[in-house]
Design a protein around this motif. Sequence first.
Motif, PDB file in Angstrom:
ATOM      1  N   PRO A   1      42.675 -39.582  34.657  1.00  0.00           N
ATOM      2  CA  PRO A   1      41.542 -40.259  35.310  1.00  0.00           C
ATOM      3  C   PRO A   1      40.569 -40.877  34.307  1.00  0.00           C
ATOM      4  O   PRO A   1      39.995 -41.932  34.561  1.00  0.00           O
ATOM      5  N   SER A   2      40.396 -40.243  33.147  1.00  0.00           N
ATOM      6  CA  SER A   2      39.476 -40.792  32.143  1.00  0.00           C
ATOM      7  C   SER A   2      39.976 -42.140  31.623  1.00  0.00           C
ATOM      8  O   SER A   2      39.169 -43.003  31.253  1.00  0.00           O
ATOM      9  N   GLU A   3      41.300 -42.343  31.590  1.00  0.00           N
ATOM     10  CA  GLU A   3      41.841 -43.630  31.155  1.00  0.00           C
ATOM     11  C   GLU A   3      41.531 -44.715  32.187  1.00  0.00           C
ATOM     12  O   GLU A   3      41.257 -45.857  31.832  1.00  0.00           O
ATOM     13  N   TRP A   4      41.578 -44.358  33.484  1.00  0.00           N
ATOM     14  CA  TRP A   4      41.226 -45.339  34.524  1.00  0.00           C
ATOM     15  C   TRP A   4      39.741 -45.691  34.453  1.00  0.00           C
ATOM     16  O   TRP A   4      39.354 -46.837  34.680  1.00  0.00           O
ATOM     17  N   LEU A   5      38.891 -44.708  34.133  1.00  0.00           N
ATOM     18  CA  LEU A   5      37.462 -44.985  33.959  1.00  0.00           C
ATOM     19  C   LEU A   5      37.246 -45.926  32.779  1.00  0.00           C
ATOM     20  O   LEU A   5      36.404 -46.827  32.839  1.00  0.00           O
ATOM     21  N   LEU A   6      38.014 -45.720  31.716  1.00  0.00           N
ATOM     22  CA  LEU A   6      37.941 -46.614  30.564  1.00  0.00           C
ATOM     23  C   LEU A   6      38.312 -48.035  30.976  1.00  0.00           C
ATOM     24  O   LEU A   6      37.693 -49.008  30.538  1.00  0.00           O
ATOM     25  N   ALA A   7      39.311 -48.173  31.842  1.00  0.00           N
ATOM     26  CA  ALA A   7      39.728 -49.500  32.323  1.00  0.00           C
ATOM     27  C   ALA A   7      38.611 -50.180  33.098  1.00  0.00           C
ATOM     28  O   ALA A   7      38.436 -51.399  33.002  1.00  0.00           O
ATOM     29  N   ASP A   8      37.843 -49.392  33.855  1.00  0.00           N
ATOM     30  CA  ASP A   8      36.725 -49.970  34.621  1.00  0.00           C
ATOM     31  C   ASP A   8      35.558 -50.371  33.730  1.00  0.00           C
ATOM     32  O   ASP A   8      34.983 -51.449  33.893  1.00  0.00           O
ATOM     33  N   GLU A   9      35.201 -49.529  32.770  1.00  0.00           N
ATOM     34  CA  GLU A   9      34.014 -49.745  31.955  1.00  0.00           C
ATOM     35  C   GLU A   9      34.261 -50.645  30.740  1.00  0.00           C
ATOM     36  O   GLU A   9      33.409 -51.457  30.385  1.00  0.00           O
ATOM     37  N   TYR A  10      35.403 -50.474  30.083  1.00  0.00           N
ATOM     38  CA  TYR A  10      35.718 -51.222  28.869  1.00  0.00           C
ATOM     39  C   TYR A  10      37.152 -51.760  28.951  1.00  0.00           C
ATOM     40  O   TYR A  10      38.066 -51.239  28.309  1.00  0.00           O
ATOM     41  N   PRO A  11      37.366 -52.809  29.739  1.00  0.00           N
ATOM     42  CA  PRO A  11      38.732 -53.301  29.942  1.00  0.00           C
ATOM     43  C   PRO A  11      39.428 -53.750  28.651  1.00  0.00           C
ATOM     44  O   PRO A  11      40.642 -53.570  28.509  1.00  0.00           O
ATOM     45  N   GLU A  12      38.665 -54.310  27.709  1.00  0.00           N
ATOM     46  CA  GLU A  12      39.295 -54.748  26.460  1.00  0.00           C
ATOM     47  C   GLU A  12      39.833 -53.561  25.660  1.00  0.00           C
ATOM     48  O   GLU A  12      40.925 -53.619  25.094  1.00  0.00           O
ATOM     49  N   GLU A  13      39.053 -52.473  25.613  1.00  0.00           N
ATOM     50  CA  GLU A  13      39.500 -51.278  24.903  1.00  0.00           C
ATOM     51  C   GLU A  13      40.706 -50.657  25.611  1.00  0.00           C
ATOM     52  O   GLU A  13      41.639 -50.173  24.972  1.00  0.00           O
ATOM     53  N   PHE A  14      40.696 -50.669  26.940  1.00  0.00           N
ATOM     54  CA  PHE A  14      41.839 -50.156  27.701  1.00  0.00           C
ATOM     55  C   PHE A  14      43.102 -50.949  27.369  1.00  0.00           C
ATOM     56  O   PHE A  14      44.151 -50.367  27.110  1.00  0.00           O
ATOM     57  N   LEU A  15      42.997 -52.282  27.333  1.00  0.00           N
ATOM     58  CA  LEU A  15      44.155 -53.113  27.005  1.00  0.00           C
ATOM     59  C   LEU A  15      44.628 -52.887  25.570  1.00  0.00           C
ATOM     60  O   LEU A  15      45.831 -52.854  25.301  1.00  0.00           O
ATOM     61  N   ARG A  16      43.684 -52.713  24.652  1.00  0.00           N
ATOM     62  CA  ARG A  16      44.064 -52.436  23.271  1.00  0.00           C
ATOM     63  C   ARG A  16      44.840 -51.127  23.183  1.00  0.00           C
ATOM     64  O   ARG A  16      45.886 -51.044  22.544  1.00  0.00           O
ATOM     65  N   ARG A  17      44.335 -50.091  23.851  1.00  0.00           N
ATOM     66  CA  ARG A  17      45.027 -48.800  23.835  1.00  0.00           C
ATOM     67  C   ARG A  17      46.386 -48.880  24.528  1.00  0.00           C
ATOM     68  O   ARG A  17      47.334 -48.233  24.108  1.00  0.00           O
ATOM     69  N   LEU A  18      46.463 -49.671  25.592  1.00  0.00           N
ATOM     70  CA  LEU A  18      47.738 -49.851  26.293  1.00  0.00           C
ATOM     71  C   LEU A  18      48.776 -50.485  25.371  1.00  0.00           C
ATOM     72  O   LEU A  18      49.901 -50.000  25.245  1.00  0.00           O
TER      73      LEU A  18
END
Length: 138
Positions: A69-86
């Motif tokens: 769930p924390s990764e989904w929260l990251l996607a909502d708040e910081y989409p660029e960081e989520f994509l980088r981590r993905l």
Amino acid sequence: MTTSRLPAALAPWATALSAISPELAVALGPLLRRLDALVGEREPVADVHGDPDGLGGLSRSGRPDQLLPSEWLLADEYPEEFLRRLVDGELLHLAPEFNKPTVRGRMVALVDAGPTQAGAGRLVQLAALLVLHRRAAA
């Protein structure tokens, strides 16, 4: 063709190669070994699974529904960081656990044997079918 005339590296394909000339079998050898390594990396002979038995920890790969769930929260708040981590494979997933392993596998071959597949193309098809046949028998 007898198996004694084949190089040791072609021993796994000796039965299938007995239908062709020894010269062609030796010429197909490097292609067979390379295709076997390529297919083996992408599709293991058997994949061990069993009955699901809860979760066994965290992993860096998995299905989207297994993301923490924390990764989904990251996607909502910081989409660029989520994509980088993905892209870098840094997202955390819940790892499923299995309790009774069973072996399963998959072999599929689709080839075009039309007139444009003469020569080298036909040899690659033959080598691929030999590799898949050996893997299916295993």
